[in-house]
Motif scaffolding. Structure first.
Motif, short mmCIF file in Angstrom:
data_model
loop_
_atom_site.label_atom_id
_atom_site.label_comp_id
_atom_site.label_asym_id
_atom_site.label_seq_id
_atom_site.Cartn_x
_atom_site.Cartn_y
_atom_site.Cartn_z
N PHE A 160 0.76 -1.26 -0.25
CA PHE A 160 0.00 0.05 0.14
C PHE A 160 0.95 1.08 0.20
CE2 PHE A 160 -2.44 3.50 1.56
CZ PHE A 160 -3.80 3.25 1.30
N ARG A 161 2.10 1.24 0.87
CA ARG A 161 2.72 2.41 1.16
C ARG A 161 3.41 2.49 -0.58
NH1 ARG A 161 7.09 1.18 4.99
NH2 ARG A 161 7.48 3.50 5.34
N VAL A 162 3.94 1.35 -1.27
CA VAL A 162 4.54 1.66 -2.37
C VAL A 162 3.63 2.13 -3.56
CG1 VAL A 162 5.42 0.35 -4.43
CG2 VAL A 162 6.37 -0.37 -2.07
N LEU A 163 2.41 1.47 -3.33
CA LEU A 163 1.42 2.15 -4.30
C LEU A 163 1.07 3.55 -4.26
CD1 LEU A 163 -1.15 -0.59 -4.52
CD2 LEU A 163 0.46 0.12 -6.40
N SER A 164 1.00 3.93 -2.84
CA SER A 164 0.56 5.38 -2.59
C SER A 164 1.96 6.41 -3.14
CB SER A 164 0.63 5.54 -1.08
OG SER A 164 -0.44 4.90 -0.70
N ASP A 165 3.10 5.93 -2.87
CA ASP A 165 4.24 6.58 -3.22
C ASP A 165 4.22 6.72 -4.65
OD1 ASP A 165 6.52 8.16 -1.92
OD2 ASP A 165 7.80 6.55 -2.82
N ARG A 166 3.97 5.56 -5.58
CA ARG A 166 4.07 5.67 -6.77
C ARG A 166 3.02 6.75 -7.55
NH1 ARG A 166 7.83 5.54 -9.29
NH2 ARG A 166 7.40 7.14 -10.09
N LEU A 167 1.86 6.82 -6.98
CA LEU A 167 0.69 7.53 -7.30
C LEU A 167 0.95 8.86 -7.11
CD1 LEU A 167 -2.34 7.95 -8.55
CD2 LEU A 167 -3.15 7.77 -6.19
N LEU A 168 1.57 9.11 -6.04
CA LEU A 168 1.83 10.63 -5.65
C LEU A 168 3.07 11.06 -6.62
CD1 LEU A 168 2.10 13.00 -3.70
CD2 LEU A 168 3.89 11.87 -2.53
#
Length: 199
Positions: A160-168
């Motif tokens: 979830f952290r990885v996906l959030s970082d990528r989207l940002l």
């Protein structure tokens, strides 16, 4: 100088801001916790919030962050940014708090055939929030996901952290926003931030 420190949950934003405010001479602007939607019949944890409650909390937190940052017209260090809650809610509604490791950031973005009404609403809010963010900050200082969560029971999965970082990052880069990535241990991050504000 108006600086937004951005990154996923647990990336070290608050720790860096706490260490940096005195060194760089800028006050810290903090948002409030995303919890207890107004009008709810019971206290609601963020993890238990329904889709409409989540959208409500995103809008409230966005308004609170605007007010917190407006209190420092000469400059500030923002713990997160005007995009922070939008990123969290977008990933949360798309894939949940514990997505599989094979989930890609393309699964997160709302689009034709790839989202329900709440995700579409968030997509439109995101466009407005991005517009405001681009005029609110001089630079986005990105802290990548480098350290594991140390919570006893982490509220979100590492992916979830990885996906959030990528989207940002994808959102900021697509908009041509000024992004500086600062990595390494706290002393290295602090030195890079001090150097940035002294330039």
């Amino acid at each position: 100088m108006r600086i937004a420190l951005v990154g996923a949950y647990g990336a070290g934003k608050t720790t860096l801001i706490s260490a940096a405010t005195a060194r760089v001479g800028l006050p810290a602007a903090h948002g409030t916790p995303m919890r207890d939607p107004a009008g709810s019949r019971r206290p609601t944890s963020l993890e238990e919030a329904t889709e409409p409650e989540l959208v409500q909390l995103v809008v409230r937190r966005h308004a609170e962050r605007l007010l917190a940052e407006a209190a420092y017209p000469k400059g500030f260090l923002s713990d997160g940014s005007l995009l922070h809650e939008w990123v969290y809610a977008t990933v949360r509604l798309a894939v949940g708090l514990h997505p599989g490791a094979d989930t890609d950031v393309r699964d997160v973005v709302a689009g034709p055939g790839n989202g329900d009404a709440y995700r579409t609403v968030l997509d439109h809010l995101g466009r407005e929030f991005l517009h405001r963010a681009l005029t609110s900050y001089d630079v986005f200082v990105h802290l990548p996901v480098e350290f594991p969560l140390h919570d006893g029971t982490p509220p979100i999965a590492e992916h979830f952290r990885v996906l959030s970082d990528r989207l940002l990052l994808d959102t900021l880069h697509a908009a041509g926003a000024p992004v500086r990535t600062v990595s390494g241990p706290l002393d290295d991050r602090l030195a890079a931030l001090v150097s940035l504000t002294a330039a």
